[in-house]
Scaffold this motif. Sequence first.
Motif, PDB file in Angstrom:
ATOM      1  N   ASP A 154      26.911  12.014 -21.080  1.00  0.00           N
ATOM      2  CA  ASP A 154      26.905  13.025 -21.292  1.00  0.00           C
ATOM      3  C   ASP A 154      26.193  13.417 -22.737  1.00  0.00           C
ATOM      4  O   ASP A 154      24.677  14.435 -23.183  1.00  0.00           O
ATOM      5  CB  ASP A 154      27.561  13.851 -20.815  1.00  0.00           C
ATOM      6  N   THR A 155      25.773  12.374 -23.513  1.00  0.00           N
ATOM      7  CA  THR A 155      25.210  12.107 -24.219  1.00  0.00           C
ATOM      8  C   THR A 155      24.841  11.016 -24.425  1.00  0.00           C
ATOM      9  O   THR A 155      25.314   9.334 -24.316  1.00  0.00           O
ATOM     10  CB  THR A 155      26.044  12.670 -25.753  1.00  0.00           C
ATOM     11  N   ASN A 156      24.079  10.315 -25.082  1.00  0.00           N
ATOM     12  CA  ASN A 156      23.943   8.929 -25.721  1.00  0.00           C
ATOM     13  C   ASN A 156      24.292   8.681 -26.791  1.00  0.00           C
ATOM     14  O   ASN A 156      24.545   9.151 -28.023  1.00  0.00           O
ATOM     15  CB  ASN A 156      22.055   8.824 -26.127  1.00  0.00           C
ATOM     16  N   GLY A 197      43.833  18.541 -17.241  1.00  0.00           N
ATOM     17  CA  GLY A 197      43.531  18.149 -18.549  1.00  0.00           C
ATOM     18  C   GLY A 197      41.930  17.742 -18.615  1.00  0.00           C
ATOM     19  O   GLY A 197      40.880  18.291 -17.637  1.00  0.00           O
ATOM     20  N   VAL A 198      41.761  17.609 -19.813  1.00  0.00           N
ATOM     21  CA  VAL A 198      40.324  17.258 -20.287  1.00  0.00           C
ATOM     22  C   VAL A 198      40.053  16.309 -20.077  1.00  0.00           C
ATOM     23  O   VAL A 198      41.000  15.515 -21.274  1.00  0.00           O
ATOM     24  CB  VAL A 198      40.225  17.905 -21.535  1.00  0.00           C
ATOM     25  N   ARG A 199      39.774  14.912 -19.406  1.00  0.00           N
ATOM     26  CA  ARG A 199      39.844  13.756 -20.265  1.00  0.00           C
ATOM     27  C   ARG A 199      37.871  14.133 -21.085  1.00  0.00           C
ATOM     28  O   ARG A 199      36.781  14.226 -21.237  1.00  0.00           O
ATOM     29  CB  ARG A 199      38.584  12.584 -18.975  1.00  0.00           C
ATOM     30  N   VAL A 200      38.014  13.074 -22.133  1.00  0.00           N
ATOM     31  CA  VAL A 200      37.595  12.661 -23.287  1.00  0.00           C
ATOM     32  C   VAL A 200      37.135  11.319 -23.065  1.00  0.00           C
ATOM     33  O   VAL A 200      37.673  10.341 -23.573  1.00  0.00           O
ATOM     34  CB  VAL A 200      37.889  13.130 -24.919  1.00  0.00           C
ATOM     35  N   ARG A 201      35.882  11.262 -23.273  1.00  0.00           N
ATOM     36  CA  ARG A 201      35.316   9.450 -23.178  1.00  0.00           C
ATOM     37  C   ARG A 201      35.103   9.258 -24.004  1.00  0.00           C
ATOM     38  O   ARG A 201      34.460   9.487 -25.470  1.00  0.00           O
ATOM     39  CB  ARG A 201      33.823   9.258 -22.453  1.00  0.00           C
ATOM     40  N   PRO A 202      34.606   7.702 -25.213  1.00  0.00           N
ATOM     41  CA  PRO A 202      34.377   7.212 -25.680  1.00  0.00           C
ATOM     42  C   PRO A 202      32.756   7.836 -26.900  1.00  0.00           C
ATOM     43  O   PRO A 202      32.385   8.002 -27.669  1.00  0.00           O
ATOM     44  CB  PRO A 202      34.034   5.819 -25.803  1.00  0.00           C
ATOM     45  N   THR A 203      32.272   7.884 -25.211  1.00  0.00           N
ATOM     46  CA  THR A 203      30.606   8.545 -26.147  1.00  0.00           C
ATOM     47  C   THR A 203      30.864  10.069 -26.561  1.00  0.00           C
ATOM     48  O   THR A 203      29.675  10.222 -27.189  1.00  0.00           O
ATOM     49  CB  THR A 203      29.511   8.864 -24.587  1.00  0.00           C
ATOM     50  N   LEU A 255      36.423  18.361 -11.802  1.00  0.00           N
ATOM     51  CA  LEU A 255      36.670  19.624 -11.561  1.00  0.00           C
ATOM     52  C   LEU A 255      35.224  19.628 -12.264  1.00  0.00           C
ATOM     53  O   LEU A 255      33.993  20.514 -12.083  1.00  0.00           O
ATOM     54  CB  LEU A 255      37.481  20.665 -11.937  1.00  0.00           C
ATOM     55  N   GLY A 256      34.857  18.889 -12.890  1.00  0.00           N
ATOM     56  CA  GLY A 256      32.883  18.869 -13.453  1.00  0.00           C
ATOM     57  C   GLY A 256      33.086  19.091 -14.914  1.00  0.00           C
ATOM     58  O   GLY A 256      34.508  19.054 -15.380  1.00  0.00           O
ATOM     59  N   PRO A 257      31.818  18.744 -15.038  1.00  0.00           N
ATOM     60  CA  PRO A 257      31.844  18.699 -16.986  1.00  0.00           C
ATOM     61  C   PRO A 257      32.654  20.218 -17.664  1.00  0.00           C
ATOM     62  O   PRO A 257      32.022  20.724 -17.047  1.00  0.00           O
ATOM     63  CB  PRO A 257      30.382  18.736 -17.220  1.00  0.00           C
ATOM     64  N   VAL A 258      33.239  19.463 -18.808  1.00  0.00           N
ATOM     65  CA  VAL A 258      33.762  20.802 -19.511  1.00  0.00           C
ATOM     66  C   VAL A 258      32.846  21.910 -20.035  1.00  0.00           C
ATOM     67  O   VAL A 258      32.657  22.887 -19.928  1.00  0.00           O
ATOM     68  CB  VAL A 258      34.040  20.348 -20.952  1.00  0.00           C
ATOM     69  N   GLY A 318      31.508  12.861 -23.934  1.00  0.00           N
ATOM     70  CA  GLY A 318      31.708  13.393 -22.320  1.00  0.00           C
ATOM     71  C   GLY A 318      32.609  14.062 -22.171  1.00  0.00           C
ATOM     72  O   GLY A 318      33.524  12.597 -22.425  1.00  0.00           O
ATOM     73  N   MET A 319      33.085  15.324 -22.221  1.00  0.00           N
ATOM     74  CA  MET A 319      34.163  15.472 -21.671  1.00  0.00           C
ATOM     75  C   MET A 319      33.838  16.474 -20.460  1.00  0.00           C
ATOM     76  O   MET A 319      33.110  17.011 -20.089  1.00  0.00           O
ATOM     77  CB  MET A 319      34.636  16.440 -22.316  1.00  0.00           C
ATOM     78  N   THR A 320      35.292  16.041 -19.470  1.00  0.00           N
ATOM     79  CA  THR A 320      35.011  16.282 -17.763  1.00  0.00           C
ATOM     80  C   THR A 320      36.071  17.142 -17.681  1.00  0.00           C
ATOM     81  O   THR A 320      37.577  16.309 -17.984  1.00  0.00           O
ATOM     82  CB  THR A 320      34.968  15.627 -16.706  1.00  0.00           C
ATOM     83  N   TRP A 321      36.503  18.040 -16.971  1.00  0.00           N
ATOM     84  CA  TRP A 321      37.751  18.468 -16.323  1.00  0.00           C
ATOM     85  C   TRP A 321      38.080  18.275 -15.325  1.00  0.00           C
ATOM     86  O   TRP A 321      37.483  17.397 -14.454  1.00  0.00           O
ATOM     87  CB  TRP A 321      37.735  20.447 -16.139  1.00  0.00           C
ATOM     88  N   VAL A 322      39.491  17.343 -14.981  1.00  0.00           N
ATOM     89  CA  VAL A 322      40.374  16.468 -14.717  1.00  0.00           C
ATOM     90  C   VAL A 322      41.501  17.218 -13.770  1.00  0.00           C
ATOM     91  O   VAL A 322      41.833  17.796 -15.146  1.00  0.00           O
ATOM     92  CB  VAL A 322      40.852  15.395 -14.065  1.00  0.00           C
ATOM     93  N   MET A 323      41.737  17.333 -12.397  1.00  0.00           N
ATOM     94  CA  MET A 323      43.144  17.293 -12.143  1.00  0.00           C
ATOM     95  C   MET A 323      44.065  16.393 -11.419  1.00  0.00           C
ATOM     96  O   MET A 323      43.448  15.797 -10.573  1.00  0.00           O
ATOM     97  CB  MET A 323      43.243  18.738 -11.308  1.00  0.00           C
TER      98      MET A 323
END
Length: 381
Positions: A183-185, A35-41, A61-64, A43-48
């Motif tokens: 990932d971003t401000n 899956g792709v985790r999406v933060r309120p900021t 697994l690391g940043p998208v 930023g997106m990260t690959w997760v399993m």
Amino acid sequence: MPARERSRLTDAAIARLRPRAREYTVWDRSVPGLGVRVRPTGGMTWVMLEDAGGTSRRVSLGPVSTMTVGEARRACLERRVNPETAEPAGPVRAVPLFREFVEGEWKEAHFERCKPATRKTYRWLLDARLLPAFGEKQLDRIAPAELRRRFDAWSRTAPGNANNALRLLRQILNFAAAKGHLDTNPARDIRPNRRRKMTRFLSSEEIARLHGVLDAHSGRRDAAQADIIRLLLLTGCRRNEIVRLRWAEVRGDTLVMADTKTGPREVPLNARARAILERQPRGDSPFVFPSPRDPSRPRGPDIGLWYRARREAGIEDVRLHDLRHTHASHAVMNGVPVPVVSRLLGHSNTRMTLRYAHLGDRDIERAAERVGHAVANLMGL
């Protein structure tokens, strides 16, 4: 697997994902557990999901931004087929709390390098604004919507102070992004409050009225405060430069100050300013204007006489800092070039000085009258 938000993930579909008020994950239909985790900021990260002794745990697994959909699927499948030889993918990164980051990495890299006055301002903003609002939140859980609500609430009562808090928060979060915690401000799109242009300065008549009021208050109790106000007007110095002035910095006809807002600088003294300094009592205190309670310390920054004096002089809309504006403006009106005024005020460039170099309506009217009179004489009228 329990019902989850699923989609056939593609690079284009991921690019269309948008942050929400809370973190969420979109799971891939092609490779279950990816899956792709999406933060309120944003930023997106690959997760399993990975089996860990009968229970599943979520690992990163690391940043998208560093991995395409195809690469993420291969990494997920390889890890499941051969977990011993697969590259380690640790748990989702532990992002520090805002308070921990501020008192740790940021404090060491930024706060400790600031001047004492700047540290005092930052400490107040942190203790009064930022830490109560965000201190117990992880950095990546600070959402843009929450930042906007806080900033708007601060702005309703103190718009300038809210701008200062926003400026400091942006610096902290930019540093957090540089350190890899974000990932971003999330504060990048918040615009500061527009500041009202300060164009107020004293006319010749108002200066005369203020001088008369100060003379009336130059008794023993108020003498020091009256002289501080006079020196601010005569030198164009900032309040703390005069209030905290040391005798060691008074060298003949020059103030030689080692530490000001813009660094070391020298301020030439005119005859009237020198006379004011010469009449100050010389005791054991290192300060020209010592505290009445503790001569080893300077007088406090609050000049109570100023509020009474400006009321009696009919200039209640004038701030103490406007005396600095007045010094600069009258210097320009008397023919002093702006670069010279810039040096007198200790500005790093003339653009700053131009904010102070205003001309009053009465002065303009008088100039127009003089020019008109001269031209009329030339025309024989």
